[in-house]
Motif scaffolding. Structure first.
Motif, PDB file in Angstrom:
ATOM      1  N   THR A  10       0.856  -1.177   0.000  1.00 44.36           N
ATOM      2  CA  THR A  10       0.000   0.000   0.000  1.00 44.36           C
ATOM      3  C   THR A  10       0.894   1.229   0.000  1.00 44.36           C
ATOM      4  O   THR A  10       1.805   1.341   0.821  1.00 44.36           O
ATOM      5  CB  THR A  10      -0.920   0.030   1.237  1.00 44.36           C
ATOM      6  OG1 THR A  10      -1.730  -1.143   1.238  1.00 44.36           O
ATOM      7  CG2 THR A  10      -1.811   1.261   1.233  1.00 44.36           C
ATOM      8  N   ALA A  15      -1.334  14.451   2.573  1.00 44.33           N
ATOM      9  CA  ALA A  15      -2.214  15.264   1.729  1.00 44.33           C
ATOM     10  C   ALA A  15      -1.494  16.533   1.302  1.00 44.33           C
ATOM     11  O   ALA A  15      -0.714  17.106   2.057  1.00 44.33           O
ATOM     12  CB  ALA A  15      -3.493  15.610   2.483  1.00 44.33           C
ATOM     13  N   VAL A  37      -6.406   9.071  -8.110  1.00 46.04           N
ATOM     14  CA  VAL A  37      -7.248   8.780  -6.948  1.00 46.04           C
ATOM     15  C   VAL A  37      -7.484  10.055  -6.151  1.00 46.04           C
ATOM     16  O   VAL A  37      -6.729  11.020  -6.268  1.00 46.04           O
ATOM     17  CB  VAL A  37      -6.622   7.702  -6.032  1.00 46.04           C
ATOM     18  CG1 VAL A  37      -6.443   6.386  -6.773  1.00 46.04           C
ATOM     19  CG2 VAL A  37      -5.294   8.155  -5.453  1.00 46.04           C
ATOM     20  N   ALA A  38      -8.519  10.057  -5.332  1.00 50.05           N
ATOM     21  CA  ALA A  38      -8.816  11.196  -4.464  1.00 50.05           C
ATOM     22  C   ALA A  38      -8.222  11.000  -3.071  1.00 50.05           C
ATOM     23  O   ALA A  38      -8.016  11.963  -2.343  1.00 50.05           O
ATOM     24  CB  ALA A  38     -10.328  11.400  -4.358  1.00 50.05           C
ATOM     25  N   GLU A  39      -7.936   9.756  -2.697  1.00 54.46           N
ATOM     26  CA  GLU A  39      -7.433   9.437  -1.354  1.00 54.46           C
ATOM     27  C   GLU A  39      -5.920   9.644  -1.275  1.00 54.46           C
ATOM     28  O   GLU A  39      -5.260   9.862  -2.277  1.00 54.46           O
ATOM     29  CB  GLU A  39      -7.748   7.973  -1.005  1.00 54.46           C
ATOM     30  CG  GLU A  39      -9.200   7.607  -1.073  1.00 54.46           C
ATOM     31  CD  GLU A  39      -9.686   7.320  -2.500  1.00 54.46           C
ATOM     32  OE1 GLU A  39      -8.864   6.925  -3.356  1.00 54.46           O
ATOM     33  OE2 GLU A  39     -10.865   7.527  -2.757  1.00 54.46           O
ATOM     34  N   THR A  40      -5.363   9.505  -0.072  1.00 49.63           N
ATOM     35  CA  THR A  40      -3.923   9.632   0.139  1.00 49.63           C
ATOM     36  C   THR A  40      -3.267   8.273   0.364  1.00 49.63           C
ATOM     37  O   THR A  40      -2.250   8.168   1.035  1.00 49.63           O
ATOM     38  CB  THR A  40      -3.616  10.572   1.314  1.00 49.63           C
ATOM     39  OG1 THR A  40      -4.264  10.064   2.475  1.00 49.63           O
ATOM     40  CG2 THR A  40      -4.065  11.994   1.013  1.00 49.63           C
ATOM     41  N   SER A  41      -3.857   7.242  -0.208  1.00 56.48           N
ATOM     42  CA  SER A  41      -3.248   5.913  -0.187  1.00 56.48           C
ATOM     43  C   SER A  41      -3.778   5.126  -1.380  1.00 56.48           C
ATOM     44  O   SER A  41      -4.813   5.456  -1.956  1.00 56.48           O
ATOM     45  CB  SER A  41      -3.548   5.176   1.116  1.00 56.48           C
ATOM     46  OG  SER A  41      -4.926   4.899   1.215  1.00 56.48           O
ATOM     47  N   TYR A  42      -3.035   4.085  -1.736  1.00 61.39           N
ATOM     48  CA  TYR A  42      -3.426   3.245  -2.862  1.00 61.39           C
ATOM     49  C   TYR A  42      -2.859   1.853  -2.646  1.00 61.39           C
ATOM     50  O   TYR A  42      -1.668   1.698  -2.362  1.00 61.39           O
ATOM     51  CB  TYR A  42      -2.889   3.844  -4.172  1.00 61.39           C
ATOM     52  CG  TYR A  42      -3.127   2.974  -5.369  1.00 61.39           C
ATOM     53  CD1 TYR A  42      -4.402   2.808  -5.891  1.00 61.39           C
ATOM     54  CD2 TYR A  42      -2.072   2.298  -5.980  1.00 61.39           C
ATOM     55  CE1 TYR A  42      -4.628   2.005  -6.992  1.00 61.39           C
ATOM     56  CE2 TYR A  42      -2.290   1.504  -7.089  1.00 61.39           C
ATOM     57  CZ  TYR A  42      -3.573   1.349  -7.588  1.00 61.39           C
ATOM     58  OH  TYR A  42      -3.787   0.542  -8.677  1.00 61.39           O
TER      59      TYR A  42
END
Length: 174
Positions: A10, A15, A37-42
């Motif tokens: 991950t 941010a 992506v909009a999140e701060t993880s992938y």
């Protein structure tokens, strides 16, 4: 950015902030865009073992105006050499010149040799003063004030903060 094993990989990053509002993050693996992506993880992998290779992950923020930040990089399975800076940007061009603003664009830098740290972004200066750090190959800038010659310069920086020589162009306000 850092990597978390859980099982698999991950990618997690802090941010970004921007005066126009961050709307997403572009993710890259070894120079290939994975997704936005909009999140701060992938979650990159859901298995315990990745194929044996060297991984280079990059993330950059995108704001509501479509501007991109410099890259943040992390490597997996490799350490980048920190001895050579990227090549200098080339083909600087000024366009959209008005009394208030101008656009400066250039051709991308490259890392030399490929084993060196990747290009993370560009530092833009007007008359010797740094005015922007960008992730793309253009910057919208305030038009310098005052009659005479003005110098615009761009230098690339890599993931370990080594800077290329500056590419420069001049113009005159009469």
């Amino acid at each position: 950015m850092h990597i978390v094993w859980n099982p698999g990989v991950t990618l997690v990053w802090d941010a970004s902030t921007d005066d126009r509002g961050v709307v997403g993050y572009e993710l890259f693996e070894s120079g290939t865009k994975l997704r936005t992506v909009a999140e701060t993880s992938y979650v990159y992998s859901t298995t315990n073992a990745l194929p044996p290779k060297l991984y280079e992950f990059g993330v950059r923020a995108i704001d509501a105006a479509g501007n991109v930040s410099p890259f943040d990089f992390v490597g997996l399975g490799t350490q980048w050499s920190a001895t050579a800076a990227p090549s200098a940007p080339s083909s600087l061009q000024v366009s959209g010149l008005t009394a208030e603003a101008l656009t400066l664009s250039w051709q991308a830098s490259t890392r030399i040799p490929y084993s060196e740290a990747p290009v993370a972004g560009y530092e833009v200066s007007v008359d010797g003063s740094v005015v922007a750090r960008v992730g793309g190959t253009s910057a919208r800038l305030r038009t310098p004030t005052g009659m005479g010659f003005h110098t615009l310069s761009v230098r690339a920086f890599n993931a370990v903060d080594l800077f290329s020589p500056a590419a420069q162009t001049q113009f005159i306000i009469t």
